[in-house]
Design a protein around this motif. Structure first.
Motif, short mmCIF file in Angstrom:
data_model
loop_
_atom_site.label_atom_id
_atom_site.label_comp_id
_atom_site.label_asym_id
_atom_site.label_seq_id
_atom_site.Cartn_x
_atom_site.Cartn_y
_atom_site.Cartn_z
N GLU A 165 0.83 -1.21 0.00
CA GLU A 165 0.00 0.00 0.00
C GLU A 165 0.86 1.25 0.00
N GLY A 175 -8.77 0.43 -3.66
CA GLY A 175 -9.92 0.50 -2.76
C GLY A 175 -9.50 0.49 -1.30
N ARG A 176 -8.54 -0.37 -0.96
CA ARG A 176 -8.04 -0.43 0.42
C ARG A 176 -7.35 0.86 0.80
N ARG A 194 -7.80 3.87 -0.46
CA ARG A 194 -8.78 4.95 -0.32
C ARG A 194 -9.46 4.92 1.06
N LYS A 195 -9.75 3.72 1.55
CA LYS A 195 -10.39 3.61 2.86
C LYS A 195 -9.51 4.17 3.97
N LYS A 196 -8.19 4.16 3.74
CA LYS A 196 -7.26 4.61 4.77
C LYS A 196 -6.91 6.09 4.67
N GLU A 208 -8.81 8.55 2.54
CA GLU A 208 -9.89 9.44 2.11
C GLU A 208 -10.91 9.66 3.22
N ASP A 209 -11.46 10.87 3.31
CA ASP A 209 -12.57 11.11 4.23
C ASP A 209 -13.80 10.34 3.79
N ASP A 210 -14.04 10.31 2.48
CA ASP A 210 -15.15 9.56 1.89
C ASP A 210 -14.61 8.77 0.71
N PRO A 211 -14.31 7.47 0.92
CA PRO A 211 -13.74 6.66 -0.16
C PRO A 211 -14.58 6.63 -1.43
N LYS A 212 -15.89 6.84 -1.30
CA LYS A 212 -16.75 6.82 -2.49
C LYS A 212 -16.65 8.13 -3.28
N PRO A 253 -13.54 10.22 -3.58
CA PRO A 253 -12.14 10.47 -3.23
C PRO A 253 -11.65 11.87 -3.58
#
Length: 231
Positions: free
Chosen positions: A161, A203-204, A206-208, A210-214, A216
């Motif tokens: 990552e 995707g992983r 972004r989850k770490k 981003e405030d909102d992964p959907k 970005p």
């Protein structure tokens, strides 16, 4: 001189002997486990440089073992399993594995993947001799310390990552294709399964970060091509 310590977890004794023999012939120290529980214990006490993990274990599902290892250990994990459906690959990568190989497998390819993964780790260690920091918005990426922070808070990243984040950050504003990311981060040539590997790791990541992964703010999709880091 040893090239590193590899932990192989598989309930098939023949597979363990095959993998162990091949890696030892390339200068690696190999420790083995036949159950998930034994593997978890060795991962905790022996601090391996890389872990090869089967999914179908007699006591614990390899997916659960991977999740448990990831709670305290960032050593690269390569799944080696008979499960070859895309959903299995996506699930394995999604829970923290860095790579995925299916049985029957090529011993030379497995050794090559192990060496490539550990070579990246060595490069990270050598870069600690110099100091370079990339700042993008609230993100701070310290290339020498192999650390990333957001708003001053440490981000827990696996080596893969971090390499993916670093690659995107070093090319901020530039669209990178999935093929380019596969080549740079994984040293792999593109095919459908490997291309999906990029998407899962994005995707992983972004989850770490981003405030909102959907939605970005940092890592955005470039339709028909790949991804880019937005400045």
């Amino acid at each position: 001189m040893r090239n590193g310590t590899i932990l192989a977890i598989d309930d098939d004794e023949d597979i363990l002997q095959l993998v162990s023999g091949a890696l030892k012939s390339h200068g690696f120290e190999v420790i083995t486990a036949k159950t998930g529980q034994e593997g978890l214990s060795l991962a905790s006490t022996q601090n391996p440089d890389l872990i090869i993990l089967d999914i179908e274990l007699p006591d614990n599902d390899g997916i659960q073992v991977c999740q448990e290892i990831r709670r305290s250990n960032l050593a690269p994990i390569i799944f080696l399993t008979v499960r070859n459906a895309e959903t299995d690959v996506v699930l394995g990568l999604g829970v923290g594995a860095d790579n995925y190989m299916t049985k029957p497998f090529s011993i030379p390819e497995l050794v090559a993947r192990v060496e490539a993964t550990l070579r990246r780790e060595k490069i990270y260690a050598e870069r600690k001799k110099s100091h370079k920091v990339i700042e993008i918005g609230e993100l701070t990426i310290d290339l020498s310390a192999h650390e990333a922070h957001k708003s001053g808070q440490s981000i827990d990243l696996t080596p893969t990552e971090f390499q993916l984040l670093k690659t995107l950050a070093e090319h901020t504003g530039q669209a990178l294709s999935r093929d380019q990311l596969l080549d740079t981060v994984w040293q792999l040539k593109a095919d459908d399964v490997y291309t999906r590997t990029v998407d899962v790791h994005i995707g992983r990541l972004r989850k770490k970060i981003e405030d909102d992964p959907k939605r970005p703010r940092y890592i955005v999709t470039v339709p028909g091509l790949g991804y880019k880091m937005r400045s």
